[in-house]
Motif scaffolding. Structure first.
Motif, PDB file in Angstrom:
ATOM      1  N   ALA A   5      13.766 -37.556 -15.539  1.00 13.64           N
ATOM      2  CA  ALA A   5      15.095 -38.163 -15.587  1.00 13.64           C
ATOM      3  C   ALA A   5      15.064 -39.508 -16.299  1.00 13.64           C
ATOM      4  CB  ALA A   5      15.630 -38.344 -14.182  1.00 13.64           C
ATOM      5  N   HIS A   8      15.692 -39.183 -20.028  1.00 14.32           N
ATOM      6  CA  HIS A   8      17.004 -38.708 -20.454  1.00 14.32           C
ATOM      7  C   HIS A   8      18.065 -39.713 -20.045  1.00 14.32           C
ATOM      8  CE1 HIS A   8      15.771 -34.777 -21.823  1.00 14.32           C
ATOM      9  NE2 HIS A   8      14.865 -34.820 -20.870  1.00 14.32           N
ATOM     10  N   PRO A   9      19.187 -39.672 -20.674  1.00 15.51           N
ATOM     11  CA  PRO A   9      20.231 -40.625 -20.295  1.00 15.51           C
ATOM     12  C   PRO A   9      20.864 -40.320 -18.951  1.00 15.51           C
ATOM     13  CG  PRO A   9      20.992 -39.178 -22.052  1.00 15.51           C
ATOM     14  CD  PRO A   9      19.544 -38.922 -21.882  1.00 15.51           C
ATOM     15  N   GLY A  10      20.570 -39.180 -18.349  1.00 16.35           N
ATOM     16  CA  GLY A  10      21.153 -38.874 -17.040  1.00 16.35           C
ATOM     17  C   GLY A  10      22.556 -38.348 -17.162  1.00 16.35           C
ATOM     18  N   PHE A  11      23.173 -38.155 -16.076  1.00 12.76           N
ATOM     19  CA  PHE A  11      24.506 -37.550 -16.071  1.00 12.76           C
ATOM     20  C   PHE A  11      25.593 -38.542 -16.430  1.00 12.76           C
ATOM     21  CE2 PHE A  11      24.029 -33.307 -14.981  1.00 12.76           C
ATOM     22  CZ  PHE A  11      22.856 -33.220 -14.266  1.00 12.76           C
ATOM     23  N   LEU A  12      25.393 -39.798 -16.033  1.00 16.50           N
ATOM     24  CA  LEU A  12      26.439 -40.778 -16.291  1.00 16.50           C
ATOM     25  C   LEU A  12      25.916 -41.767 -17.315  1.00 16.50           C
ATOM     26  CD1 LEU A  12      27.476 -41.426 -12.620  1.00 16.50           C
ATOM     27  CD2 LEU A  12      28.846 -40.305 -14.338  1.00 16.50           C
TER      28      LEU A  12
END
Lengths: 198, 320, 198, 122
Positions: A5, A8-12
Motif C-alpha cells: 500500500a 501505491h497512492p491508495g484509495f484516497l
C-alpha cells in the motif's frame, strides 16, 4: 500485503481526504440541524448519533484515531444510550411531542450562532500557525502520542479530573437518593430498598 | 491493481466469514444443546444430521411476511436490525487470524476500535425496543441498555489490562508480544472479559433482556421474518467476535506449534473451543435475576478487573 | 463449607456427562414408538355391541360424540305376540378436535362397545376432518389389543368367577347324584348315611 | 498512506455491510407475502388484546447505574493511552503511581456507591 500500500497512492488521493472531510462535515451539520428541529424526541436522539458519528469520522480524517474512537465509545456508546435510556424511563411517545417545543427557537438560534462563532474564532486563533500533516502517515501510534503527552505534560489536570469524576459520582448518588425519599414506596408493597441504610 | 485485488479479496473473505461462521456456531449450538439435554437435535434438513437446518431456517425466514405493528415507528423499527448487525461486521475485519498480516485490515488502535464499535450495536436493541410500541419490548430495551452499561466497563478494564501488558492497542501487535505465561498472568482479566462479553451479547445466563418467561422476547418481540433473522445473525456473529477477541487478547491467537504455517488454524480452534463454552454455559446455568445481574457486574467483575490492572501494572514495571 | 464455585463446576459436569451419553430421543417416524399397555390413542367403536343407549354421548364432558339412530320394529317372534322394536345406529361420530381423552364414554358404556385403541396417527390437515365417523371408528377396533393379563394375585373377574361357581356347583351336583345312585343300588349292605331325598 | 488506506478499507466494509442489508431487505420484499390484517398489526401481548399504551411506569433505580457507567467509562478510556506508554523509558513507576491515584479515587467512588446500597436492590 500491507506494505504494497505504501507504494501505491491508495484509495484516497490527498485531495480526496479533504473532499471527504467537507462532505462528512456537511452531513454532520445536516444531522445536527435535524436533531434540534425534529418534533420527535427519540428521533432527535438518533439524529444526534448520526451527528456524533460524523464528528468521529472527521477526527479519523484528521488522523486523530484515538480521539475518534473515544468519541464513538463515550458519546455514541454511552452518552446517547444514557439519553435514550432516560427518555424511555420518563416518556418518549412514538410520533410528535408538541410539548417538546419550548417556543424559544429564535433565542436558541442566537445563542447557538454566538457559541459557534466564539468557538470557531477561539480555535482558529489558538491554532493559527499549527498544522497537522495528515498526508504523511502520522497515524502511527496516535494513541502512544496521546499517552506520552498526557503523562508527560498534563498529569495534574488528569489527576484533578479523577477528583471531578468522583464528585460527579457522589453527586449523582446523593441526588438520586434524595429523589427516592420523595417517591412513594414500591407499589408491590415491598419496602423500597433505597430507604435501607440511611 | 494488485492492491485493489487484495482489498476485494479481503472484503469477500470477511463477508464470507461473517455469514458462515455464525451459521456454524448456530448449528453447533443446536447439536450440542440437544446432546447435553439427551436429545438428538435437528436430524432431517440436508440429510446428514440436519446440517442444513439453519439454511432451511434462513429460507423460511426470507419467505415470511414482514409485519410492522400499526402503532410502531415504522422507519426506526425497520432500521434497527441493520444497526444491531453491522457493528459486528466492522469488528470482524480487524481481528487477526494468523501471523504475517493474515487479517482483514490491521488498524493501529484496533483494540479500542473494537470496543467502541461493539458498543454501537446496542443502539439497535434500544431502537427496536422503543419503536415496537410494545411494553415488553420497551422493558427489554431498558434492560439491554442497563446491562450494556454495567458490563461494558469490566470489558474495557480487562482489555486495558492486556493493552498494558503488550504496550500497544494493535491487535496483531498484542498477539505478537504474547508469551504463554500471559494466560496465567491475565487469567482474571480474561475471565472478566469473557463473562462481560457474554453479558453484552445477552447470552444465557445473562439473557434477562430477552427473558421469554417474563417479557416474551424483549426488544425483538414484534419482529418477524428477515428482520428477526438479522437479529439472530447479530447474536451469533457476536459470539464469533467475542470468542475471536478473547482468543486474540488472552489466549495468544495464532500461537501454538507450527504457528508459522498453521497459525490461522490455532486461532480458529481456540475460537471454536470458546464458542463451545458459550453454548455449554447456556445449557448449564439458569438465568440471573435483573438485580443479581447488575450487582454481579458492579461488585464482582469491576473490582476484579481493577485488581487485574494493578497486578498487570506492577508486574510490568517490575519486569521491564 | 464447599469450595466456592464447586456448584458451578458441578453443573457444567452434569451437562458434559449427558453429552457423552447416548441420547434418548425416539426417532418416531423412522422407528415406531414402544407404547405402554392401555395407551390412550384413539377411541374405537365396536358397533355390533352398541345399543344406542346414548349414555356415552350424555356423559361426555365435551359433548363430542354424535349419535343418530332410528327405531325398527320387527314382527313378533310367535304369532299373536308383541311386536319387538330395537334401535338401529345410523351415525356414530367422535369429534377428536374436542375430545380430551378422558375416557368417560368408555367407562360408562354398559355393553362394551367403546375401547381405547393405541392408534395415534390420525392427524388431519383440516380441523373439520377430525370428526371421525363410525366406519373409521370401527376400523380402529382391529387395533385394540387384547386386554392385558391380570396380576397373579388379582381377584378373579366376575364373569369367570360366576362361571366357575356354576361349573363347580354342577360338578358337585353330578358327584352327589352319582353317589346317591351308588347307594340306592339294591344289595348294598351298609346303609351309610341317610340318603336324603333320593 | 497506510493510515488512510486502512481506514478506507474499514469504510468499504461498512459500505459492503450496508449493501448486504439493503440487498437482503430488497430480496426479502420480493420473496415474502404481504397481507396485512388489522389483527396482525396489533401489538403483541401474548394473544390478549393489548391494554393501554406502550409506555409503563418503571422504577428509576436503573438510572444510577447509567450515571456510574458514564463516569467510569470516562475513567477507563484514560487507561488506554496510559497502557501504551507506562512501561516505556522515562515513565515507569511514577506513571504507575499516578494512574493508581487516579484509579484509587474512582475505587473510592465505587466503594461509596456500594456502601450506600446503590448497587443492590433487594
Amino acid at each position: 500485503m500491507i506494505h504494497s500500500a505504501t507504494h501505491h497512492p491508495g484509495f484516497l488521493s490527498p485531495t480526496g481526504v479533504e473532499i471527504t472531510f467537507l462532505l462528512v462535515g456537511l452531513a454532520t451539520l445536516g444531522a445536527a440541524v435535524v436533531t434540534v428541529t425534529t418534533r420527535q424526541l427519540v428521533h432527535a436522539a438518533l439524529w444526534l448519533v448520526v451527528a456524533l458519528g460524523g464528528i468521529a469520522v472527521e477526527y479519523l480524517l484528521l488522523t486523530a484515531e484515538f480521539i475518534a474512537w473515544v468519541q464513538v465509545l463515550i458519546y455514541v456508546g454511552s452518552v446517547v444510550v444514557l439519553l435514550l435510556f432516560g427518555l424511555m424511563l420518563t416518556k418518549a411517545p412514538i410520533g410528535h411531542s408538541p410539548d417538546a417545543d419550548s417556543e424559544n427557537r429564535w433565542v436558541a438560534l442566537a445563542v447557538a450562532l454566538a457559541a459557534a462563532g466564539t468557538l470557531v474564532w477561539v480555535v482558529a486563533d489558538a491554532f493559527r500557525s499549527t498544522w497537522i500533516d495528515v498526508h504523511h502517515g502520522t497515524g502511527q501510534s496516535a494513541t502512544k502520542v496521546t499517552g506520552s503527552s498526557l503523562f508527560r505534560f498534563w498529569v495534574l489536570p488528569f489527576e484533578a479530573l479523577s477528583v471531578l469524576l468522583l464528585a460527579a459520582l457522589v453527586g449523582a448518588i446523593v441526588l438520586s437518593r434524595r429523589r427516592a425519599d420523595v417517591l412513594p414506596p414500591a407499589p408491590d408493597g415491598s419496602t423500597a430498598p433505597h430507604g435501607k441504610d440511611r | 491493481m494488485n492492491d485493489t485485488l487484495h482489498v476485494v479479496l479481503r472484503l469477500v473473505a470477511v463477508l464470507v466469514a461473517f455469514l458462515v461462521l455464525p451459521l456454524l456456531v448456530g448449528q453447533t449450538e443446536h447439536k450440542v444443546m440437544a446432546h447435553m439435554q439427551g436429545r438428538l437435535g435437528p436430524m432431517y434438513a440436508g440429510g446428514f444430521h440436519g446440517w442444513a437446518q439453519l439454511v432451511a431456517d434462513g429460507v423460511k425466514f426470507a419467505q415470511k411476511e414482514d409485519v410492522v405493528p400499526a402503532d410502531a415507528d415504522r422507519r426506526i423499527f425497520q432500521l434497527a436490525p441493520a444497526v444491531a448487525l453491522l457493528p459486528y461486521l466492522l469488528v470482524l475485519i480487524v481481528i487477526p487470524v494468523g501471523p504475517h498480516g493474515f487479517v482483514g485490515e490491521a488498524v493501529d488502535a484496533g483494540l479500542f476500535f473494537v470496543l467502541a464499535v461493539m458498543g454501537v450495536g446496542v443502539l439497535g436493541s434500544l431502537m427496536a425496543g422503543w419503536a415496537s410500541a410494545n411494553k415488553f419490548s420497551l422493558l427489554g430495551g431498558l434492560r439491554t441498555a442497563a446491562q450494556l452499561m454495567a458490563y461494558e466497563l469490566p470489558m474495557l478494564l480487562a482489555a486495558a489490562s492486556v493493552a498494558m501488558a503488550a504496550g500497544t492497542l494493535s491487535l496483531p501487535g498484542i498477539v505478537e508480544s504474547y508469551h504463554w505465561w500471559w494466560t496465567l498472568w491475565q487469567l482474571m482479566g480474561g475471565l472478566v472479559f469473557f463473562t462481560a462479553g457474554l453479558a453484552e451479547l445477552q447470552r444465557p445466563p445473562f439473557d434477562m433482556p430477552v427473558a421469554d418467561s417474563e417479557i416474551i422476547f424483549g426488544a425483538y418481540t414484534e419482529y418477524t421474518g428477515l428482520r428477526f433473522a438479522l437479529f439472530l445473525l447479530a447474536e451469533y456473529a457476536g459470539i464469533v467476535v467475542l470468542c475471536g477477541l478473547t482468543t486474540v487478547l488472552f489466549l495468544g491467537g495464532w500461537h501454538g506449534p507450527w504457528a508459522g504455517s498453521v497459525g490461522w488454524l490455532w486461532t480458529l480452534l481456540k475460537t471454536a473451543v470458546l464458542a463451545f463454552i458459550v453454548i455449554w454455559l447456556r445449557v448449564s446455568y439458569p438465568r440471573l435475576r435483573e438485580d443479581q445481574l447488575m450487582k454481579f457486574a458492579w461488585t464482582v467483575l469491576i473490582p476484579i478487573s481493577l485488581v487485574q490492572i494493578a497486578l498487570t501494572g506492577v508486574v510490568k514495571v517490575v519486569t521491564s | 463449607m464447599p469450595l466456592p464455585g464447586s456448584g458451578l463446576a458441578k453443573g457444567l459436569a452434569v451437562t458434559l456427562r449427558t453429552m457423552t451419553r447416548k441420547s434418548v430421543t425416539a426417532r418416531y417416524p423412522d422407528t415406531q414408538p414402544e407404547l405402554p399397555p392401555r395407551s390412550r390413542g384413539v377411541i374405537a367403536l365396536f358397533e355390533e355391541n352398541c345399543t344406542v343407549c346414548m349414555l356415552c354421548a350424555r356423559e361426555c364432558p365435551d359433548w363430542c360424540i354424535y349419535i343418530d339412530s332410528h327405531k325398527e320394529t320387527s314382527p313378533p317372534a310367535a304369532p299373536g305376540g308383541r311386536e319387538r322394536s330395537r334401535n338401529v345406529l345410523d351415525r356414530f361420530a367422535i369429534d377428536f378436535a374436542l375430545c380430551m381423552y378422558c375416557g368417560i364414554c368408555i367407562e360408562v358404556c354398559p355393553f362394551d362397545a367403546l375401547f381405547w385403541s393405541p392408534e395415534f396417527e390420525y392427524a388431519e390437515t383440516d380441523i373439520l376432518d377430525l370428526t371421525h365417523e363410525r366406519d373409521k371408528l370401527r376400523d380402529w377396533m382391529w387395533t385394540v389389543p387384547a386386554p392385558p393379563p391380570l396380576d397373579p394375585a388379582a381377584e378373579e373377574p366376575k364373569e369367570i368367577a360366576a362361571a366357575r361357581k356354576a361349573a363347580e356347583k354342577q360338578a358337585a351336583q353330578a358327584q352327589a347324584q352319582a353317589e346317591a345312585e351308588k347307594q340306592a343300588r339294591p344289595g348294598d349292605a351298609e346303609g351309610g348315611t341317610g340318603e336324603g331325598e333320593a | 498512506m497506510d493510515y488512510f488506506h486502512g481506514y478506507s478499507v474499514v469504510g468499504l466494509v461498512a459500505v459492503v455491510g450496508v449493501l448486504f442489508v439493503t440487498v437482503s431487505f430488497t430480496a426479502g420484499r420480493l420473496l415474502r407475502p404481504d397481507v396485512p390484517t388489522q389483527e396482525k398489526l396489533l401489538t403483541y401481548e401474548c394473544g390478549v388484546d393489548p391494554v393501554g399504551e406502550d409506555w409503563a411506569h418503571t422504577q428509576i433505580r436503573y438510572y444510577v447505574y447509567a450515571f456510574l457507567y458514564v463516569i467510569f467509562a470516562v475513567d477507563a478510556i484514560f487507561l488506554f493511552p496510559w497502557a501504551t506508554v507506562f512501561a516505556a523509558h522515562g515513565f515507569g513507576g511514577t506513571t504507575l503511581v499516578e494512574m493508581f491515584v487516579f484509579l484509587g479515587f474512582l475505587a473510592i467512588g465505587l466503594l461509596y456507591a456500594w456502601k450506600k446500597g446503590v448497587l443492590e436492590w433487594t
